[in-house]
Design an enzyme around this catalytic site. Sequence first.
Site, mmCIF file in Angstrom:
data_model
loop_
_atom_site.group_PDB
_atom_site.id
_atom_site.type_symbol
_atom_site.label_atom_id
_atom_site.label_comp_id
_atom_site.label_asym_id
_atom_site.label_seq_id
_atom_site.Cartn_x
_atom_site.Cartn_y
_atom_site.Cartn_z
ATOM 1 N N GLU A 265 1.047 32.301 56.938
ATOM 2 C CA GLU A 265 1.472 31.855 55.604
ATOM 3 C C GLU A 265 2.059 30.447 55.629
ATOM 4 O OE1 GLU A 265 4.108 34.391 53.346
ATOM 5 O OE2 GLU A 265 2.469 35.662 52.707
ATOM 6 N N HIS A 286 -10.283 46.743 76.275
ATOM 7 C CA HIS A 286 -11.471 47.603 76.246
ATOM 8 C C HIS A 286 -12.172 47.523 74.893
ATOM 9 C CE1 HIS A 286 -10.220 49.413 80.091
ATOM 10 N NE2 HIS A 286 -9.053 48.978 79.663
ATOM 11 N N LYS A 387 -1.427 37.104 43.163
ATOM 12 C CA LYS A 387 -0.446 37.817 42.333
ATOM 13 C C LYS A 387 -0.707 37.490 40.864
ATOM 14 C CE LYS A 387 3.527 37.885 45.567
ATOM 15 N NZ LYS A 387 4.920 37.482 45.796
HETATM 16 O O1 PA5 Z 1 6.914 35.120 52.950
HETATM 17 C C1 PA5 Z 1 6.817 35.193 51.722
HETATM 18 O O2 PA5 Z 1 7.388 34.395 50.955
HETATM 19 C C2 PA5 Z 1 5.991 36.305 51.087
HETATM 20 O O3 PA5 Z 1 5.337 37.042 52.080
HETATM 21 C C3 PA5 Z 1 6.913 37.235 50.270
HETATM 22 O O4 PA5 Z 1 7.937 37.712 51.119
HETATM 23 C C4 PA5 Z 1 6.147 38.402 49.682
HETATM 24 O O5 PA5 Z 1 5.105 37.935 48.872
HETATM 25 C C5 PA5 Z 1 7.076 39.308 48.857
HETATM 26 O O6 PA5 Z 1 7.717 38.587 47.864
HETATM 27 P P1 PA5 Z 1 9.011 39.123 47.131
HETATM 28 O O7 PA5 Z 1 10.117 39.205 48.135
HETATM 29 O O8 PA5 Z 1 9.294 38.123 46.064
HETATM 30 O O9 PA5 Z 1 8.677 40.476 46.579
#
Ligand code: PA5
Length: 398
Positions: A265, A286, A387
């Site tokens: 990310e 394996h 989203k």
């Molecule tokens: O690292 C990040 O920012 C994302 O993976 C969020 O943690 C994830 O989308 C969940 O978001 P939220 O905490 O707003 O529900």
Amino acid sequence: MIRINSRYIKEYDNPIDTNRKDEIKEKLFSNHPMTAWTNIDTTISKEEIKKIKIIRDKIIKEKVDILIVIGIGGSFLGAKAIIDSLNPYFSSKKPEIIFAGTTLSGKYLENLLNYIEGKNVYVNVISKSGNTLETAITFDLIEDYMKKTYTNYKERIIVTTDKENNSLRKKAVVENYETLNVPQNIGGRFSCLSVVGLLPVAISGIDIDKLLDGARNATKYLDDAFIYANIRYNLEKENRVVELITIYEENLESFGSWISQLFGETQGKNGLGILPVTNVYTKNLHSIGQYLQEGRKICFETVLKILKSSSLQTKEKLSLQKLNNIVLEQVATAHKEGQTPSLIIEVDEMNEYTLGELIYFFFLTAAIGGYLLEINPFNQPGVERYKYLVNEELKNVR
Ligand code: PA5
């Protein structure tokens, strides 16, 4: 203590430009937006640690059977990584920690609701934005169960979210749930050492002070993080675009998933970045081992080598730990012959302190890697996009 060993990947380990390094250090440690995680004291305050311990003690005193942690992405991966890495493989310890909110499988939630029937349950819902679909849907169903089951349900639900007035915060205020505030200057994937990760971790019985001590003392690994980030940067330039986050201890699989999210990310944007994939050996020797030996030359491995974990010996009196590490070195040698290079990260022993060090080291590596690619390490527009599209579509079906 952690050490970087680049002997199987030397050709990619060249010195990083000093000016570039100083520029990046300045970005990391001068209160730039979303960098509060670089300082443990701005990640979590003494008051928050105290509050976490009070909630933990209450849950232990009340002999709670199950804590359901509802969250997704950065709101659960870190806590799960820490809990799985430090707890025994098999345990009947209470409370059992169950992670939910990571799936829209009705079958999973149905099974979960059946499973918790008649048990003493607490809930921690975690969402910075307070509007993530999977978390919201799961929380609605679990909250409904809690309301029907417990007259004191308000005491059993802890909400971890942003201070802002999002829908989860509003609900917490109306219901008077206990709340913990997600730090505003820290993104989800950099938040596991804040209230986001530490409440479930503490409730699972892990010593959070030692974990934080390890992280607090890990700025000493800044140069190592630069070395690792620079090796990754050089590998990507040579079209090595798949990184196998390789572990030889199966309970570190969740830690591998956390690293994969952190790197994926942070750096997977603008058509750049390496695809991180969690890889468990010896199991996968394996299966995908064949590909790494003789397939396309697009991969490299980052191997976590634990020097001490068990004293169990084979019938021939060979330590299993030693055997596991003999295999690790020979696999790295074989894969190097097959032109898949490996970087080894050595850790003396996996405990609260070293895990704290490792988490901070990987935070640094991810952010430095983002800066080397000249991208913003702290946003995730790709995640936001899906989203948004789902929410738009739901307007038509609701
Ligand atoms: O690292 C990040 O920012 C994302 O993976 C969020 O943690 C994830 O989308 C969940 O978001 P939220 O905490 O707003 O529900």
